[in-house]
Design a protein around this motif. Structure first.
Motif, short mmCIF file in Angstrom:
data_model
loop_
_atom_site.label_atom_id
_atom_site.label_comp_id
_atom_site.label_asym_id
_atom_site.label_seq_id
_atom_site.Cartn_x
_atom_site.Cartn_y
_atom_site.Cartn_z
N SER A 1 -4.83 -37.47 29.33
CA SER A 1 -3.52 -36.94 28.98
C SER A 1 -2.81 -37.93 28.06
CB SER A 1 -2.67 -36.70 30.23
OG SER A 1 -2.25 -37.94 30.77
N ARG A 2 -1.80 -37.43 27.37
CA ARG A 2 -1.01 -38.31 26.51
C ARG A 2 -0.34 -39.40 27.35
NH1 ARG A 2 2.61 -34.64 22.64
NH2 ARG A 2 3.17 -36.69 21.85
N LEU A 3 0.06 -39.04 28.55
CA LEU A 3 0.72 -40.02 29.43
C LEU A 3 -0.23 -41.16 29.81
CD1 LEU A 3 2.84 -37.71 31.75
CD2 LEU A 3 3.62 -39.15 29.87
N THR A 4 -1.50 -40.84 29.97
CA THR A 4 -2.48 -41.89 30.28
C THR A 4 -2.55 -42.90 29.14
OG1 THR A 4 -3.78 -40.40 31.65
CG2 THR A 4 -4.90 -42.36 30.81
N LEU A 5 -2.57 -42.41 27.90
CA LEU A 5 -2.60 -43.32 26.76
C LEU A 5 -1.31 -44.14 26.69
CD1 LEU A 5 -4.21 -41.05 24.02
CD2 LEU A 5 -5.30 -42.75 25.47
N ARG B 1 -0.78 -48.29 27.10
CA ARG B 1 -0.04 -49.15 26.15
C ARG B 1 0.99 -49.98 26.89
NH1 ARG B 1 0.19 -44.42 23.03
NH2 ARG B 1 2.44 -44.21 23.36
N LEU B 2 1.67 -49.39 27.85
CA LEU B 2 2.71 -50.10 28.59
C LEU B 2 2.13 -51.13 29.55
CD1 LEU B 2 5.15 -47.15 29.34
CD2 LEU B 2 5.43 -48.97 27.65
N ALA B 3 0.92 -50.90 30.03
CA ALA B 3 0.28 -51.80 31.00
C ALA B 3 -0.53 -52.88 30.31
CB ALA B 3 -0.61 -50.99 31.94
N ASP B 4 -0.33 -53.07 29.02
CA ASP B 4 -1.07 -54.08 28.26
C ASP B 4 -2.58 -53.89 28.32
OD1 ASP B 4 1.24 -55.34 27.37
OD2 ASP B 4 1.33 -56.65 29.12
N GLN B 5 -3.02 -52.65 28.37
CA GLN B 5 -4.44 -52.32 28.30
C GLN B 5 -4.67 -51.28 27.20
OE1 GLN B 5 -5.01 -50.66 32.16
NE2 GLN B 5 -5.29 -52.63 33.14
N PRO B 6 -4.00 -51.43 26.09
CA PRO B 6 -4.06 -50.34 25.11
C PRO B 6 -5.36 -50.29 24.33
CG PRO B 6 -2.83 -52.13 24.18
CD PRO B 6 -3.18 -52.54 25.60
N ILE B 7 -5.67 -49.09 23.91
CA ILE B 7 -6.66 -48.90 22.86
C ILE B 7 -5.90 -49.26 21.59
CG2 ILE B 7 -8.11 -47.20 21.70
CD1 ILE B 7 -7.94 -45.56 24.35
N PRO B 8 -6.48 -50.01 20.67
CA PRO B 8 -5.73 -50.37 19.46
C PRO B 8 -5.13 -49.14 18.79
CG PRO B 8 -7.78 -51.57 19.54
CD PRO B 8 -7.82 -50.59 20.67
N PHE B 9 -3.86 -49.25 18.41
CA PHE B 9 -3.14 -48.12 17.85
C PHE B 9 -2.21 -48.61 16.75
CE2 PHE B 9 -0.43 -49.86 21.06
CZ PHE B 9 0.86 -49.71 20.59
N ALA B 10 -1.68 -47.66 16.00
CA ALA B 10 -0.69 -47.97 14.97
C ALA B 10 0.53 -47.10 15.25
CB ALA B 10 -1.24 -47.68 13.58
N LYS B 11 1.68 -47.69 15.08
CA LYS B 11 2.92 -46.95 15.28
C LYS B 11 3.66 -46.93 13.95
CE LYS B 11 6.39 -46.31 18.78
NZ LYS B 11 6.92 -46.80 20.04
N ILE B 12 3.79 -45.75 13.39
CA ILE B 12 4.45 -45.60 12.10
C ILE B 12 5.59 -44.60 12.27
CG2 ILE B 12 4.17 -44.89 9.69
CD1 ILE B 12 1.18 -45.62 10.02
N GLY B 13 6.81 -45.08 12.09
CA GLY B 13 7.96 -44.20 12.21
C GLY B 13 8.09 -43.57 13.58
N GLY B 14 7.71 -44.27 14.62
CA GLY B 14 7.83 -43.74 15.97
C GLY B 14 6.64 -42.89 16.40
N ARG B 15 5.71 -42.62 15.51
CA ARG B 15 4.53 -41.84 15.86
C ARG B 15 3.34 -42.77 16.07
NH1 ARG B 15 4.43 -36.01 13.57
NH2 ARG B 15 6.65 -35.63 13.37
N VAL B 16 2.60 -42.49 17.12
CA VAL B 16 1.44 -43.31 17.46
C VAL B 16 0.18 -42.62 16.94
CG1 VAL B 16 0.08 -44.23 19.38
CG2 VAL B 16 2.56 -44.24 19.50
N SER B 17 -0.69 -43.40 16.32
CA SER B 17 -1.97 -42.85 15.87
C SER B 17 -3.08 -43.82 16.25
CB SER B 17 -1.96 -42.60 14.36
OG SER B 17 -1.77 -43.80 13.66
N TYR B 18 -4.28 -43.28 16.36
CA TYR B 18 -5.46 -44.05 16.76
C TYR B 18 -6.55 -43.86 15.72
CZ TYR B 18 -3.37 -44.37 21.41
OH TYR B 18 -2.54 -44.62 22.46
N ARG B 19 -7.26 -44.94 15.39
CA ARG B 19 -8.41 -44.84 14.49
C ARG B 19 -9.63 -44.38 15.28
NH1 ARG B 19 -9.71 -49.89 11.22
NH2 ARG B 19 -10.10 -50.61 13.31
N LEU B 20 -10.45 -43.55 14.66
CA LEU B 20 -11.65 -43.05 15.34
C LEU B 20 -12.58 -44.19 15.75
CD1 LEU B 20 -12.80 -39.79 13.53
CD2 LEU B 20 -11.59 -40.04 15.68
N ILE B 21 -12.68 -45.21 14.92
CA ILE B 21 -13.58 -46.32 15.25
C ILE B 21 -13.10 -47.04 16.51
CG2 ILE B 21 -12.51 -48.08 13.78
CD1 ILE B 21 -15.61 -48.70 13.09
N ASP B 22 -11.78 -47.13 16.72
CA ASP B 22 -11.26 -47.75 17.94
C ASP B 22 -11.51 -46.87 19.16
OD1 ASP B 22 -10.35 -49.98 16.54
OD2 ASP B 22 -8.41 -49.04 16.11
#
Length: 112
Positions: A70-74, A78-99
């Motif tokens: 779920s989106r909440l799991t992701l 992020r909040l628990a310092d166990q994130p999958i690498p992500f980018a935050k642009i303008g408040g929107r979170v995105s993930y690279r397929l390679i990550d």
């Protein structure tokens, strides 16, 4: 006795060469598995009509669909310092397929 030592040295050398070959093969297979996971994610994006954004990124919602989470799991990761690498642009979170592929491989091996 000297003959036995010579035979033992030859066996040790042959074992070293064989071990080196196995290590090279293992490294190649590990790299192939990562590429395979990435290819599977690309195919899943095509099958699920998930648009690939710039630099092969997907939105948070689409990443959740690809990972069967779920989106909440992701967000919690992020909040628990166990994130999958992500980018935050303008408040929107995105993930690279390679990550995402690296995360799936890590999870599959239980090293996360």
């Amino acid at each position: 006795m000297a003959d036995l030592l010579a035979i033992a040295d030859q066996l040790i050398e042959a074992t070293r060469r064989h071990l080196d070959q196995l290590l090279v093969l293992r490294a190649a297979l590990a790299g192939e598995a990562e590429q395979n996971t990435l290819a599977q994610l690309r195919q899943a994006c095509a099958d699920l009509a998930i648009p690939l954004l710039f630099n092969e990124t997907v939105t948070e919602a689409d990443a959740a669909r690809l990972l069967c989470r779920s989106r909440l799991t992701l967000r919690n990761r992020r909040l628990a310092d166990q994130p999958i690498p992500f980018a935050k642009i303008g408040g929107r979170v995105s993930y690279r397929l390679i990550d995402l592929a690296a995360y799936l491989d890590c999870e599959r091996e239980k090293t996360c």
